[in-house]
Design an enzyme around this catalytic site. Sequence first.
Site, PDB file in Angstrom:
ATOM      1  N   TYR A 109       0.833  -1.200   0.000  1.00 53.52           N
ATOM      2  CA  TYR A 109       0.000   0.000   0.000  1.00 53.52           C
ATOM      3  C   TYR A 109       0.869   1.252   0.000  1.00 53.52           C
ATOM      4  O   TYR A 109       0.617   2.200  -0.753  1.00 53.52           O
ATOM      5  CB  TYR A 109      -0.923   0.003   1.222  1.00 53.52           C
ATOM      6  CG  TYR A 109      -1.652   1.309   1.424  1.00 53.52           C
ATOM      7  CD1 TYR A 109      -2.745   1.645   0.630  1.00 53.52           C
ATOM      8  CD2 TYR A 109      -1.225   2.224   2.387  1.00 53.52           C
ATOM      9  CE1 TYR A 109      -3.407   2.852   0.796  1.00 53.52           C
ATOM     10  CE2 TYR A 109      -1.879   3.429   2.558  1.00 53.52           C
ATOM     11  CZ  TYR A 109      -2.964   3.742   1.763  1.00 53.52           C
ATOM     12  OH  TYR A 109      -3.601   4.952   1.929  1.00 53.52           O
TER      13      TYR A 109
ATOM     14  N   GLN B 212      -5.077  17.922   5.604  1.00 50.14           N
ATOM     15  CA  GLN B 212      -5.399  17.634   4.201  1.00 50.14           C
ATOM     16  C   GLN B 212      -6.847  17.203   4.078  1.00 50.14           C
ATOM     17  O   GLN B 212      -7.345  16.427   4.889  1.00 50.14           O
ATOM     18  CB  GLN B 212      -4.478  16.537   3.673  1.00 50.14           C
ATOM     19  CG  GLN B 212      -4.786  16.079   2.258  1.00 50.14           C
ATOM     20  CD  GLN B 212      -5.739  14.879   2.230  1.00 50.14           C
ATOM     21  OE1 GLN B 212      -5.851  14.135   3.200  1.00 50.14           O
ATOM     22  NE2 GLN B 212      -6.451  14.722   1.127  1.00 50.14           N
TER      23      GLN B 212
ATOM     24  N   TYR C  39     -10.103  15.923   1.346  1.00 53.47           N
ATOM     25  CA  TYR C  39     -10.652  15.489   0.060  1.00 53.47           C
ATOM     26  C   TYR C  39     -12.029  16.117  -0.129  1.00 53.47           C
ATOM     27  O   TYR C  39     -12.702  16.480   0.842  1.00 53.47           O
ATOM     28  CB  TYR C  39     -10.812  13.971   0.026  1.00 53.47           C
ATOM     29  CG  TYR C  39      -9.522  13.194  -0.027  1.00 53.47           C
ATOM     30  CD1 TYR C  39      -8.730  13.180  -1.167  1.00 53.47           C
ATOM     31  CD2 TYR C  39      -9.096  12.447   1.072  1.00 53.47           C
ATOM     32  CE1 TYR C  39      -7.551  12.451  -1.223  1.00 53.47           C
ATOM     33  CE2 TYR C  39      -7.924  11.711   1.030  1.00 53.47           C
ATOM     34  CZ  TYR C  39      -7.149  11.721  -0.118  1.00 53.47           C
ATOM     35  OH  TYR C  39      -5.984  11.006  -0.155  1.00 53.47           O
TER      36      TYR C  39
ATOM     37  N   ARG D 196      -5.197   0.598  -8.180  1.00 50.59           N
ATOM     38  CA  ARG D 196      -3.952   0.207  -7.522  1.00 50.59           C
ATOM     39  C   ARG D 196      -3.937  -1.310  -7.365  1.00 50.59           C
ATOM     40  O   ARG D 196      -4.409  -1.867  -6.372  1.00 50.59           O
ATOM     41  CB  ARG D 196      -3.828   0.929  -6.175  1.00 50.59           C
ATOM     42  CG  ARG D 196      -3.884   2.440  -6.343  1.00 50.59           C
ATOM     43  CD  ARG D 196      -3.975   3.178  -5.016  1.00 50.59           C
ATOM     44  NE  ARG D 196      -4.260   4.587  -5.249  1.00 50.59           N
ATOM     45  CZ  ARG D 196      -4.527   5.471  -4.291  1.00 50.59           C
ATOM     46  NH1 ARG D 196      -4.525   5.084  -3.023  1.00 50.59           N
ATOM     47  NH2 ARG D 196      -4.796   6.732  -4.592  1.00 50.59           N
TER      48      ARG D 196
ATOM     49  N   HIS E 232       0.138  12.445  -7.243  1.00 54.69           N
ATOM     50  CA  HIS E 232      -0.291  11.557  -6.154  1.00 54.69           C
ATOM     51  C   HIS E 232       0.684  10.399  -5.992  1.00 54.69           C
ATOM     52  O   HIS E 232       0.287   9.267  -5.666  1.00 54.69           O
ATOM     53  CB  HIS E 232      -1.701  11.019  -6.428  1.00 54.69           C
ATOM     54  CG  HIS E 232      -2.558  10.904  -5.199  1.00 54.69           C
ATOM     55  ND1 HIS E 232      -3.513  11.827  -4.869  1.00 54.69           N
ATOM     56  CD2 HIS E 232      -2.597   9.974  -4.215  1.00 54.69           C
ATOM     57  CE1 HIS E 232      -4.116  11.465  -3.738  1.00 54.69           C
ATOM     58  NE2 HIS E 232      -3.566  10.330  -3.319  1.00 54.69           N
TER      59      HIS E 232
END
Length: 381
Positions: free
Chosen positions: A24, A127, A129, A164, A278
């Site tokens: 991860y 941070q 989103y 991913r 990212h």
Amino acid sequence: MKAVSIADYRELARRRLPRFLFDYVDGGSYAEVTLRRNVSDLQDVALRQRILRDVSQPELGTTLFGQAMKLPVMLAPIGLAGMTARRGEVQAARAAEAAGVPFILSTVSACPIEEVRRGTSRPFWFQLYMIRDRAFMRDLLARAKAAGCTALIFTVDMPVPGARYRDYHSGLAGAPGLAGNLRRLSQAVTHPRWAWDVGVCGRPHGLGNIAPVLGDRTGLEDFFAWMRGNFDPQISWQDLAWIRSEWQGPLILKGILDAEDARLAADNGADGLIVSNHGGRQLDGVPATARALPPIAEAVGDRLTVLADGGVRSGLDVLRLLALGARGVLLGRAWAYALAAAGQGGVEHMLSIIAAEMRVAMALTGVKRIEQIDRSLLVDR
């Protein structure tokens, strides 16, 4: 093995973390082309070596958004980082505080805002989103304000999560219920140090900032389902005005790769931006940060504070990004590896490595202060 470089910390993290967590942290999206290019393109940046200059007593400090920093770096927001070490975000925030650099807490951190604030004595950054539930976002921003967070990083390159594949192969994602739990447990028991330190002593396990909306659903599959269902693909520039109305401090957009988007960020009230793909975890095949940064810095560097992340594996890489036009550099995987390997002490040591490598790089390029690092240091300008 004593770590003397970020590469050493990566190897230590690989040994100490269960596969689902290491992959991860370490992995990217699709075929991981951009992930590799972030590193290789940055290391291909050639610098001019200068001689016979007084480079004694280099000064690595700078000021960004009104905050004095001992190094021109920040610890980037990393989701689930708190699962790599016991209450990991608190340890990392303390390490950043000791080193005199900002720590940025992720929306999807293991430790909630309030726990990180109790564990530190200096404000940190937060941070965010864009999430469908605006009431939840408003509450999250209010919590960040109450904790004294001094800057907001608004991540704009994740209207949907990237593909991913390592996370599916490892069992982190796509393996729900008992089968997923057993698969991850089988990896954890082969890493007893992590299993005891984090698995047993690091509880509660969850995502503190989004716990109010997850409720009793605390499994990893619940987290990934929440991400897929609650990130807002309808996000537009109009939403930035809403964020601006809810947040009065510095507002920094993370995930800019195009000069035109950078100009729009300036036009729409941002104070800064982060040139970022990212970490190669979203759209594979986009330009590496080292290639995207120069035209963006040229387009808006006089209007916004331009930061960058991606591919940084040394203090020399930090200098390269500064020379390409960034005023500050975010470290992501570098601190996650160090945290997994050695906790707070590992992150502090990693930052000391970055500082030592920067001093050498600055001396050999003939500069003594951070503000002297610019495109004149590049062979190909």
